[in-house]
Design a protein around this motif. Structure first.
Motif, PDB file in Angstrom:
ATOM      1  N   THR A  27       0.831  -1.176   0.131  1.00 59.60           N
ATOM      2  CA  THR A  27       0.100   0.019   0.110  1.00 59.60           C
ATOM      3  C   THR A  27       0.926   1.460  -0.068  1.00 59.60           C
ATOM      4  O   THR A  27       1.736   1.155   1.005  1.00 59.60           O
ATOM      5  CB  THR A  27      -0.721   0.061   0.890  1.00 59.60           C
ATOM      6  N   ILE A  28       0.607   2.192  -0.884  1.00 62.35           N
ATOM      7  CA  ILE A  28       1.215   3.415  -1.002  1.00 62.35           C
ATOM      8  C   ILE A  28       0.240   4.559  -0.719  1.00 62.35           C
ATOM      9  O   ILE A  28      -0.948   4.190  -0.897  1.00 62.35           O
ATOM     10  CB  ILE A  28       2.187   3.605  -2.238  1.00 62.35           C
ATOM     11  N   ASN A  29       0.704   5.497  -0.269  1.00 63.31           N
ATOM     12  CA  ASN A  29      -0.292   6.839  -0.242  1.00 63.31           C
ATOM     13  C   ASN A  29       0.606   8.151  -0.725  1.00 63.31           C
ATOM     14  O   ASN A  29       1.791   7.941  -1.168  1.00 63.31           O
ATOM     15  CB  ASN A  29      -0.613   7.078   1.276  1.00 63.31           C
ATOM     16  N   HIS A  30      -0.170   9.072  -0.490  1.00 63.59           N
ATOM     17  CA  HIS A  30       0.446  10.548  -0.785  1.00 63.59           C
ATOM     18  C   HIS A  30       1.838  10.824  -0.111  1.00 63.59           C
ATOM     19  O   HIS A  30       2.445  11.757  -0.928  1.00 63.59           O
ATOM     20  CB  HIS A  30      -0.699  11.654  -0.755  1.00 63.59           C
ATOM     21  N   ALA A  31       1.930  10.201   0.838  1.00 62.33           N
ATOM     22  CA  ALA A  31       3.304  10.708   1.614  1.00 62.33           C
ATOM     23  C   ALA A  31       4.411   9.662   1.446  1.00 62.33           C
ATOM     24  O   ALA A  31       5.358   9.881   2.054  1.00 62.33           O
ATOM     25  CB  ALA A  31       2.842  10.849   2.925  1.00 62.33           C
ATOM     26  N   SER A  32       4.024   8.568   0.808  1.00 60.83           N
ATOM     27  CA  SER A  32       4.897   7.426   0.679  1.00 60.83           C
ATOM     28  C   SER A  32       6.331   7.871   0.009  1.00 60.83           C
ATOM     29  O   SER A  32       7.276   7.405   0.308  1.00 60.83           O
ATOM     30  CB  SER A  32       4.443   6.425  -0.073  1.00 60.83           C
ATOM     31  N   HIS A  33       6.423   8.813  -0.897  1.00 62.37           N
ATOM     32  CA  HIS A  33       7.294   9.155  -1.547  1.00 62.37           C
ATOM     33  C   HIS A  33       7.423  10.470  -1.890  1.00 62.37           C
ATOM     34  O   HIS A  33       7.684  11.120  -2.788  1.00 62.37           O
ATOM     35  CB  HIS A  33       7.546   8.610  -3.185  1.00 62.37           C
ATOM     36  N   GLU A  34       7.381  11.270  -0.521  1.00 63.15           N
ATOM     37  CA  GLU A  34       7.413  12.823  -0.709  1.00 63.15           C
ATOM     38  C   GLU A  34       8.557  13.368  -1.231  1.00 63.15           C
ATOM     39  O   GLU A  34       9.733  13.010  -1.202  1.00 63.15           O
ATOM     40  CB  GLU A  34       7.257  13.226   0.639  1.00 63.15           C
ATOM     41  N   GLY A  35       8.426  14.244  -2.311  1.00 65.60           N
ATOM     42  CA  GLY A  35       9.352  15.040  -2.744  1.00 65.60           C
ATOM     43  C   GLY A  35      10.060  14.253  -4.087  1.00 65.60           C
ATOM     44  O   GLY A  35      10.811  14.895  -4.791  1.00 65.60           O
ATOM     45  N   LYS A  36       9.346  13.049  -4.479  1.00 59.56           N
ATOM     46  CA  LYS A  36       9.932  12.436  -5.756  1.00 59.56           C
ATOM     47  C   LYS A  36       8.841  12.005  -6.734  1.00 59.56           C
ATOM     48  O   LYS A  36       7.729  12.400  -6.538  1.00 59.56           O
ATOM     49  CB  LYS A  36      10.327  10.866  -5.317  1.00 59.56           C
ATOM     50  N   TRP A  37       9.275  12.191  -8.036  1.00 54.70           N
ATOM     51  CA  TRP A  37       8.404  11.880  -9.100  1.00 54.70           C
ATOM     52  C   TRP A  37       7.754  10.618  -9.103  1.00 54.70           C
ATOM     53  O   TRP A  37       8.402   9.449  -8.502  1.00 54.70           O
ATOM     54  CB  TRP A  37       9.135  12.001 -10.531  1.00 54.70           C
ATOM     55  N   ARG A  38       6.378  10.592  -9.499  1.00 54.02           N
ATOM     56  CA  ARG A  38       5.634   9.295  -9.450  1.00 54.02           C
ATOM     57  C   ARG A  38       4.907   9.110 -10.687  1.00 54.02           C
ATOM     58  O   ARG A  38       4.463  10.118 -11.170  1.00 54.02           O
ATOM     59  CB  ARG A  38       4.796   9.401  -8.249  1.00 54.02           C
ATOM     60  N   VAL A  39       4.924   7.939 -11.215  1.00 46.44           N
ATOM     61  CA  VAL A  39       4.004   7.639 -12.482  1.00 46.44           C
ATOM     62  C   VAL A  39       3.134   6.552 -11.989  1.00 46.44           C
ATOM     63  O   VAL A  39       3.314   5.582 -11.324  1.00 46.44           O
ATOM     64  CB  VAL A  39       4.706   6.971 -13.551  1.00 46.44           C
ATOM     65  N   VAL A  40       1.782   6.881 -12.116  1.00 46.50           N
ATOM     66  CA  VAL A  40       0.798   6.146 -11.580  1.00 46.50           C
ATOM     67  C   VAL A  40      -0.103   5.657 -12.785  1.00 46.50           C
ATOM     68  O   VAL A  40      -0.709   6.607 -13.762  1.00 46.50           O
ATOM     69  CB  VAL A  40      -0.425   6.802 -10.716  1.00 46.50           C
ATOM     70  N   SER A  41      -0.332   4.304 -13.142  1.00 43.47           N
ATOM     71  CA  SER A  41      -0.790   3.862 -13.981  1.00 43.47           C
ATOM     72  C   SER A  41      -1.918   2.767 -13.605  1.00 43.47           C
ATOM     73  O   SER A  41      -1.740   2.223 -12.797  1.00 43.47           O
ATOM     74  CB  SER A  41       0.060   3.056 -14.990  1.00 43.47           C
ATOM     75  N   VAL A  42      -3.335   2.964 -14.124  1.00 43.32           N
ATOM     76  CA  VAL A  42      -4.316   2.216 -13.571  1.00 43.32           C
ATOM     77  C   VAL A  42      -5.061   1.352 -14.694  1.00 43.32           C
ATOM     78  O   VAL A  42      -5.166   1.903 -15.731  1.00 43.32           O
ATOM     79  CB  VAL A  42      -5.331   3.156 -12.965  1.00 43.32           C
ATOM     80  N   GLY A  43      -5.105   0.117 -14.410  1.00 42.59           N
ATOM     81  CA  GLY A  43      -5.560  -0.677 -15.641  1.00 42.59           C
ATOM     82  C   GLY A  43      -6.254  -1.850 -14.898  1.00 42.59           C
ATOM     83  O   GLY A  43      -6.272  -2.022 -13.600  1.00 42.59           O
ATOM     84  N   PRO A  44      -6.849  -2.755 -15.632  1.00 43.05           N
ATOM     85  CA  PRO A  44      -7.758  -3.888 -14.941  1.00 43.05           C
ATOM     86  C   PRO A  44      -6.828  -4.750 -14.311  1.00 43.05           C
ATOM     87  O   PRO A  44      -5.831  -5.039 -14.788  1.00 43.05           O
ATOM     88  CB  PRO A  44      -8.591  -4.473 -16.133  1.00 43.05           C
ATOM     89  N   SER A  45      -7.157  -5.432 -13.205  1.00 38.40           N
ATOM     90  CA  SER A  45      -6.418  -6.263 -12.614  1.00 38.40           C
ATOM     91  C   SER A  45      -6.844  -7.865 -12.833  1.00 38.40           C
ATOM     92  O   SER A  45      -6.313  -8.687 -12.328  1.00 38.40           O
ATOM     93  CB  SER A  45      -6.710  -6.126 -11.007  1.00 38.40           C
ATOM     94  N   ASP A  46      -7.821  -7.826 -13.701  1.00 33.34           N
ATOM     95  CA  ASP A  46      -8.141  -9.404 -14.075  1.00 33.34           C
ATOM     96  C   ASP A  46      -7.971  -9.529 -15.691  1.00 33.34           C
ATOM     97  O   ASP A  46      -8.735 -10.243 -16.037  1.00 33.34           O
ATOM     98  CB  ASP A  46      -9.821  -9.411 -13.596  1.00 33.34           C
TER      99      ASP A  46
END
Length: 58
Positions: A27-46
């Motif tokens: 589990t990650i949240n908005h504070a997990s990687h504070e100050g770092k760039w993030r790429v979030v990709s959402v797709g089907p898990s099935d």
């Protein structure tokens, strides 16, 4: 919709952390990687992979 350089809103997500059986997700949240760039990709898990032999066998 968010685009490049937009700030992510507060969030909590289950992320794929590894392809192995142990520690495969975390589990990650908005504070997990504070100050770092993030790429979030959402797709089907099935997703079901179908190969050419299954298609040909119809």
């Amino acid at each position: 919709m968010l685009t490049v350089s937009d700030r992510l809103p507060e969030h909590r997500l289950t992320a794929c952390a590894s392809l192995g059986a142990t520690n495969a997700s975390k589990t990650i949240n908005h504070a997990s990687h504070e100050g770092k760039w993030r790429v979030v990709s959402v797709g089907p898990s099935d997703v079901t992979v179908i190969g050419p032999t299954e298609i040909a066998g119809g």
